[in-house]
Design a protein around this motif. Structure first.
Motif, PDB file in Angstrom:
ATOM      1  N   UNK A 189       0.853  -1.189   0.000  1.00 37.67           N
ATOM      2  CA  UNK A 189       0.000   0.000   0.000  1.00 37.67           C
ATOM      3  C   UNK A 189       0.886   1.235   0.000  1.00 37.67           C
ATOM      4  N   UNK A 190       0.268   2.364  -0.241  1.00 40.17           N
ATOM      5  CA  UNK A 190       1.019   3.613  -0.290  1.00 40.17           C
ATOM      6  C   UNK A 190       0.741   4.471   0.931  1.00 40.17           C
ATOM      7  N   UNK A 191      -0.101   4.003   1.812  1.00 41.21           N
ATOM      8  CA  UNK A 191      -0.369   4.734   3.050  1.00 41.21           C
ATOM      9  C   UNK A 191      -0.853   3.754   4.111  1.00 41.21           C
ATOM     10  N   UNK A 192      -0.713   4.158   5.346  1.00 41.11           N
ATOM     11  CA  UNK A 192      -1.140   3.329   6.481  1.00 41.11           C
ATOM     12  C   UNK A 192      -1.760   4.233   7.530  1.00 41.11           C
ATOM     13  N   UNK A 193      -2.721   3.680   8.260  1.00 34.95           N
ATOM     14  CA  UNK A 193      -3.381   4.433   9.325  1.00 34.95           C
ATOM     15  C   UNK A 193      -3.139   3.710  10.652  1.00 34.95           C
ATOM     16  N   UNK A 194      -2.726   4.464  11.643  1.00 38.30           N
ATOM     17  CA  UNK A 194      -2.423   3.861  12.945  1.00 38.30           C
ATOM     18  C   UNK A 194      -3.163   4.589  14.062  1.00 38.30           C
ATOM     19  N   UNK A 195      -3.643   3.805  15.019  1.00 41.42           N
ATOM     20  CA  UNK A 195      -4.311   4.415  16.183  1.00 41.42           C
ATOM     21  C   UNK A 195      -3.461   4.165  17.434  1.00 41.42           C
ATOM     22  N   UNK A 196      -3.745   4.927  18.465  1.00 45.30           N
ATOM     23  CA  UNK A 196      -3.010   4.778  19.726  1.00 45.30           C
ATOM     24  C   UNK A 196      -3.366   3.458  20.395  1.00 45.30           C
ATOM     25  N   UNK A 197      -2.436   2.996  21.230  1.00 44.98           N
ATOM     26  CA  UNK A 197      -2.687   1.791  21.998  1.00 44.98           C
ATOM     27  C   UNK A 197      -3.932   2.018  22.857  1.00 44.98           C
ATOM     28  N   UNK A 198      -5.021   1.281  22.609  1.00 49.59           N
ATOM     29  CA  UNK A 198      -6.254   1.544  23.351  1.00 49.59           C
ATOM     30  C   UNK A 198      -6.102   1.327  24.845  1.00 49.59           C
ATOM     31  N   UNK A 199      -5.141   0.503  25.242  1.00 50.63           N
ATOM     32  CA  UNK A 199      -4.959   0.235  26.666  1.00 50.63           C
ATOM     33  C   UNK A 199      -4.007   1.208  27.335  1.00 50.63           C
ATOM     34  N   UNK A 200      -3.290   1.960  26.555  1.00 48.78           N
ATOM     35  CA  UNK A 200      -2.344   2.910  27.129  1.00 48.78           C
ATOM     36  C   UNK A 200      -2.198   4.093  26.177  1.00 48.78           C
TER      37      UNK A 200
END
Lengths: 321, 580
Positions: B351-362
């Motif tokens: 892919x040409x892009x990625x989406x990341x979210x914060x660690x839901x537990x921390x």
């Protein structure tokens, strides 16, 4: 928790005494929560205190943490960032007929294992409940005997203790606003440097960074003979500062009839020495209203003399104090 | 296999390997039944596994021409619901529905019950709902399944229909993602699309989602699914398609896919990324972060690194293995697996892009990963190749997206990639007419219209779950693009009367503690926009009595006094306690 013994907890906060009971039970819940978590950061601890509505001006989180350490429930890392709950243990009291209490990790289920009649509040409701453990239940938990005496035996004398404190290297006092403890409070002072050596006397200092006032100030002990800045908990460093002053050190009082030890509240002992006193009975010290004395219960004469000699304080006998 | 064996196998198939809070569709069809039969280690019945399944249901739930459900179908037995085999039969019937029949019509009701009668072996001379099976009882079974899922921190998806005709049959129909024959059709289409390079070798979710919505399907059911009004259902369908795509051995034109009975199964795990930042140096690393097999627990797996070394895959959290080595964000690689013949390799989608979210537990930590899509009002980390920066700036000007600071260039092995931090999507409607813009819209355009978040309260230290301690409940907030949303909180053990059901404002916080003292149990929070479920999130209220002590796994903190170690009241020298 302990509903049978103390009745309705949450709704009982209408009278001052009941409010104390509620606080005591919240401290118990805090210990149970900490035990379930096992270990964590200082922030975790402070947030839990806040959520449980324990962390008020009257009882700040740091004070709660210190009390839990005195009772043998908790340990704190050297840098103060991380805490860990100690293993559940059964401790034998120093005085009286083979009585025991629980220290370390706790769950609600520990209550029923011991008879609830044997659960007591700490003096002034400042800590979690003290669970008396009868001999028949003692085998359920790891027995550590008279931990108080053992600790008293292995503690170093006050000079060795001071020399073993962690030091702060490369601290340039010029970059800080400096205050010095005068025996009652911190007073602004100038830290003097001459030909590369600090000229100010040994003592307890509070330092606040001049360019970062938003960061809270820190307290260190300056040991002039060695030129070292020593780090440690406040009461311990204050004890060193009073000791430096020599004449300011007051004797401690001991009542042999009631096995009680009296320590002046302004000369509270360093944590590990005070812990030896608290582990003698499982009770935190009591401070009667309008009194300057902290009263430690169940302290044997032997323990009193042992610790007094290590801290180099004079013991005054006061029968039936 | 008997009813109970099917029950266990089906539950395991649909819940094992699922990440915390993930949605579960009980999408049973013939292919799933054949696969479960094959993996049961029992000999293939002459009649085949689907018929074996039907026989098990009939012998346990049908008597003469009547459905005869027993008490064990309505209970949790040893912690698992006894109804799942029967529910699976209901879903199987939905997969046999004529594809031209829409799901919310009177014809659908007739069509569905005819199929259900066939599955249950009931006479087709009668019409409509089978005798002995009133709608209320059916709903009770679905709620038992929902309760089980919520107790296991999974999100149920079966729900009532909106029309009178579909009110109860919608439960099974909502679960049947692909209908009978869809699989075979899709395999053929995938081969053609792959050969013509319209689908990449290692496709990711975004790529498959984009393809799915654009492809002109002959099947009306697939067309409807691709543009389902419930975006959660479309998402689940894309995941099913991706799983199918990754099970096809494209190197062998004649080989059958995983789902076809008796075929050699080619299964691949998909990997994502785990992003860490060194607190001192600020160096950023993206580590390979394999997903666990979604269906069925694999045995011990080992992965071969590019240097030829084999490394064990260890669970990090439900749905994921521990992060491995640094992996370029561009993807397009694969690694061999061994230890379980069902899993042949880990693929890293390109892919040409990625989406990341914060660690839901921390959330306070520096750790980001591709655990899920960002919710409404949630900030996230976006990484992309430099050719998208210009179009992103345009979208920012249009106020559909915003972020903090300037894009940060990444180092080797991600040269020409940029990190855009604290991104937030601000609008639902995106207008773009460049290819890059369309690609960005595909990955960034919100898939949901509202998101639930929890905060505050005293959480029990239970990893990857939201568990509040009784008496210290926190807050629920719903962020939505609409001004108002309906918030429902249901005790899954007593679903008839939600404990909270009100219209609230977007971003309004509901303090559970102020509303009512919820008793210990499992709850499902649901946000509805325009009458449709937009988001669901489970939580638990734990009684203090159920909170257990835990021995820390790290080295104990001790105070050392010479050779003596002090830990609480435990004072040891050389591991011995002195009984002073």
């Amino acid at each position: 928790l302990w509903r049978r013994r103390f009745g309705k907890l949450e709704s009982a906060a209408e009278t001052p005494v009941a409010a104390d009971v509620v606080r005591s039970n919240k401290l118990e819940r805090l210990l149970i929560w900490l035990s379930a978590k096992g270990c964590g950061t200082w922030n975790n601890f402070a947030e839990a205190c806040e959520t449980l509505e324990l962390s008020t001006n009257a009882l700040p989180a740091k004070g709660i943490l210190r009390r839990l350490r005195l009772l043998g429930h908790l340990e704190l890392s050297a840098n103060g960032d991380t805490w860990m709950v100690a293993p559940a243990t059964c401790v034998t009291c120093v005085t009286g007929d083979s009585r025991h209490f629980l220290a370390g990790s706790r769950t609600v289920l520990m209550g029923p294992k011991c008879d609830l009649e044997w659960v007591q509040h700490q003096p002034d409701y400042t800590g979690p409940l003290r669970i008396d453990c009868r001999a028949r239940e003692a085998s359920t938990f790891r027995s550590v005997g008279k931990a108080s005496l053992w600790l008293g035996n292995v503690l170093p004398d006050i000079c060795q203790w001071r020399d073993g404190l962690p030091t702060i290297d490369g601290l340039d006092a010029v970059l800080y606003d400096v205050e010095r403890w005068d025996g009652n409070d911190f007073q602004s002072c100038t830290f003097v440097q001459n030909t590369g050596e600090w000229q100010s006397p040994s003592g307890l200092y509070r330092l606040a960074k001049k360019d970062r006032p938003q960061f809270s100030a820190v307290e260190y002990f300056f040991d002039r003979p060695t030129g070292r800045w020593l780090r440690g908990e406040f009461y311990g460093l204050r004890f060193l500062a009073i000791r430096e002053n020599g004449s300011a050190m007051r004797p401690i009082n001991y009542d042999p009839q009631q096995s009680r030890l009296f320590v002046n509240v302004r000369q509270r002992w360093p944590l590990m020495y005070e812990k030896a006193l608290v582990l003698a009975s499982g009770f935190l010290p009591q401070r009667p209203a309008n009194s300057d004395w902290l009263i430690y219960e169940g302290v044997s004469r032997h323990l009193c003399d042992l610790l007094a000699s290590k801290l180099q304080v004079v013991v005054k006998e006061v029968p039936n104090a | 296999m008997n009813y109970e064996e099917w029950n266990r196998a089906i539950i395991n198939y649909f819940t094992a390997g699922g990440s915390s809070g993930s949605q579960v569709y009980l999408s049973v069809d013939e292919d799933v039944l054949e696969e479960l039969g094959r993996e049961s280690n029992q000999s293939l019945p002459i009649i085949g596994w689907t018929a074996d399944f039907q026989n098990a249901v009939r012998s346990d739930c049908v008597s003469g021409q009547e459905v005869q459900l027993k008490s064990h179908h309505f209970e949790m037995i040893n912690g698992i619901p006894g109804c799942v085999t029967f529910l699976a039969a209901m879903v199987l019937a939905a997969t046999y529905m004529a594809e031209e029949v829409g799901s919310e019509t009177v014809a659908a009701e007739h069509n569905y019950f005819t199929r259900l009668r066939e599955v249950l072996g009931l006479s087709l001379d009668d019409r409509g709902r089978p005798r002995g099976f009133p709608a209320a009882r059916q709903e009770a079974l679905w709620w038992l399944w929902k309760r089980f899922l919520v107790q296991n921190n999974l999100v149920p998806t079966a729900e009532r229909g909106r029309s009178v005709a579909s009110r109860y049959i919608q439960y099974p129909i909502s679960q049947a993602l692909l209908r009978h024959g869809d699989m075979a059709r899709l395999i053929q289409i995938f081969r053609q699309e792959r050969a013509s390079h319209r689908l990449p070798k290692f496709c990711d979710f975004t790529g498959m989602s984009r393809w799915f919505r654009r492809y002109m399907f002959g099947s009306s059911h697939l067309r409807e699914l691709a543009h389902d009004k419930d975006p959660r259902r479309s998402q689940a369908a894309v995941e099913a398609l991706l799983e199918l795509y990754n099970s096809i051995d494209f190197s062998n034109a004649g080989s059958a896919p995983a789902a076809v009975p008796g075929s050699v199964v080619v299964r691949r795990l998909i990997a994502g990324w785990y992003r860490i930042a060194d607190l001192l140096t600020g160096d950023i690393s993206y580590l390979l972060y394999p997903r666990q097999p979604r269906r069925g627990v694999a045995q011990t797996l080992e992965i071969e690194s590019s240097s030829g070394e084999w490394q064990s895959l260890t669970e990090e959290r439900p749905g994921r293995f521990l992060p491995l080595w640094e992996e370029p964000l561009a993807g397009g690689t694969h690694y061999k697996l061994r230890g379980d013949p069902r899993w042949s390799e880990v693929i890293v989608p390109e892919a040409s892009f990625r989406v990341f979210v914060r660690n839901p537990d921390d959330p306070a930590s520096n750790v980001f990963a591709d655990w899920r899509s960002p919710g409404v009002g949630e900030t996230f980390l976006f990484t992309c190749k430099n050719r998208y920066l210009k179009e992103l700036a345009v979208l920012r000007q249009q106020k559909v997206i915003d972020w903090n600071g300037d894009p940060v260039a990444l180092r080797t092995p991600n040269v020409n990639w940029f990190e855009i931090r604290d991104c937030m999507v601000l609008a639902r409607q995106w207008e773009t007419n460049t290819p890059e813009g369309e690609e960005l819209a595909e990955v960034l355009r919100p898939r949901v219209s509202a998101s639930i978040s929890f905060s505050g309260g005293l959480r029990a230290p239970v990893a990857y779950r939201w568990v509040w301690l009784a008496g210290y409940l926190g807050n629920i907030t719903v962020a939505a693009f609409e001004e108002y949303v309906r918030l429902k909180v249901t005790d899954v053990a007593a679903p008839a009367h939600p404990v909270f059901d009100e219209i609230i404002g977007s971003e309004e916080t509901v303090a559970l503690r102020d509303l009512t003292q919820l008793s210990a149990g499992h709850y499902l929070t649901e946000a509805l926009v325009s009458g449709r479920t937009a988001d669901q999130k489970p939580f638990e209220v734990l009684a203090w009595e159920d909170l257990r002590g835990r021995q820390s796994e790290t080295d104990p903190i001790v105070t050392k006094l010479g050779e003596v170690r002090v830990c609480g009241a435990l004072i040891e020298k050389d591991g011995q306690v002195d009984q002073a």
